[in-house]
Motif scaffolding. Structure first.
Motif, PDB file in Angstrom:
ATOM      1  N   TYR A  49       0.814  -1.207   0.000  1.00 58.03           N
ATOM      2  CA  TYR A  49       0.000   0.000   0.000  1.00 58.03           C
ATOM      3  C   TYR A  49       0.855   1.269   0.000  1.00 58.03           C
ATOM      4  N   ASP A  50       2.029   1.221   0.615  1.00 60.70           N
ATOM      5  CA  ASP A  50       2.938   2.367   0.553  1.00 60.70           C
ATOM      6  C   ASP A  50       3.410   2.601  -0.870  1.00 60.70           C
ATOM      7  N   MET A  51       3.780   1.529  -1.575  1.00 59.09           N
ATOM      8  CA  MET A  51       4.211   1.664  -2.974  1.00 59.09           C
ATOM      9  C   MET A  51       3.054   2.125  -3.848  1.00 59.09           C
ATOM     10  N   LEU A  52       1.852   1.656  -3.568  1.00 56.52           N
ATOM     11  CA  LEU A  52       0.673   2.056  -4.335  1.00 56.52           C
ATOM     12  C   LEU A  52       0.392   3.543  -4.129  1.00 56.52           C
ATOM     13  N   GLU A  53       0.555   4.014  -2.906  1.00 56.72           N
ATOM     14  CA  GLU A  53       0.320   5.419  -2.590  1.00 56.72           C
ATOM     15  C   GLU A  53       1.358   6.327  -3.250  1.00 56.72           C
ATOM     16  N   LYS A  54       2.613   5.864  -3.303  1.00 57.41           N
ATOM     17  CA  LYS A  54       3.685   6.657  -3.920  1.00 57.41           C
ATOM     18  C   LYS A  54       3.561   6.671  -5.444  1.00 57.41           C
ATOM     19  N   GLY A  55       2.841   5.723  -6.010  1.00 59.14           N
ATOM     20  CA  GLY A  55       2.706   5.649  -7.452  1.00 59.14           C
ATOM     21  C   GLY A  55       3.744   4.757  -8.105  1.00 59.14           C
ATOM     22  N   ASP A  56       4.500   4.013  -7.319  1.00 61.36           N
ATOM     23  CA  ASP A  56       5.512   3.113  -7.878  1.00 61.36           C
ATOM     24  C   ASP A  56       4.859   1.954  -8.613  1.00 61.36           C
ATOM     25  N   ILE A  57       3.709   1.528  -8.144  1.00 62.63           N
ATOM     26  CA  ILE A  57       3.005   0.405  -8.767  1.00 62.63           C
ATOM     27  C   ILE A  57       1.553   0.821  -8.999  1.00 62.63           C
ATOM     28  N   SER A  58       0.859   0.056  -9.799  1.00 63.26           N
ATOM     29  CA  SER A  58      -0.544   0.313 -10.081  1.00 63.26           C
ATOM     30  C   SER A  58      -1.279  -1.011 -10.128  1.00 63.26           C
ATOM     31  N   VAL A  59      -2.536  -0.995  -9.756  1.00 62.76           N
ATOM     32  CA  VAL A  59      -3.328  -2.208  -9.827  1.00 62.76           C
ATOM     33  C   VAL A  59      -4.111  -2.280 -11.128  1.00 62.76           C
ATOM     34  N   VAL A  60      -4.037  -1.207 -11.947  1.00 63.51           N
ATOM     35  CA  VAL A  60      -4.726  -1.179 -13.220  1.00 63.51           C
ATOM     36  C   VAL A  60      -3.770  -1.680 -14.292  1.00 63.51           C
ATOM     37  N   ALA A  61      -4.232  -2.608 -15.099  1.00 62.09           N
ATOM     38  CA  ALA A  61      -3.379  -3.165 -16.156  1.00 62.09           C
ATOM     39  C   ALA A  61      -3.214  -2.129 -17.270  1.00 62.09           C
TER      40      ALA A  61
END
Length: 63
Positions: A49-61
């Motif tokens: 969730y930290d990486m998701l918040e920073k924008g490093d990863i995304s859950v959208v393909a």
């Protein structure tokens, strides 16, 4: 006429206190391992969730 007395090993039953102590010890060991597993999983989720918040990863393909 009594024959010679032979010393036989006497079988004793299980020690209740010893069984309780062994059970508590095994319970604490198993509980500690289970707790460490949950801490590890919690750390992974928090990192995700930290990486998701920073924008490093995304859950959208990406298309």
């Amino acid at each position: 006429m009594a024959g010679p007395r032979i010393a036989h090993a006497t079988l004793k039953g299980p020690s209740v206190v010893k069984e309780i102590i062994i059970g508590i010890t095994l319970g604490f060991c198993a509980g500690g391992l289970w707790k460490m597993h949950h801490w590890n999983e919690q750390r992974k989720v928090r990192a995700f969730y930290d990486m998701l918040e920073k924008g490093d990863i995304s859950v959208v393909a990406e298309e």
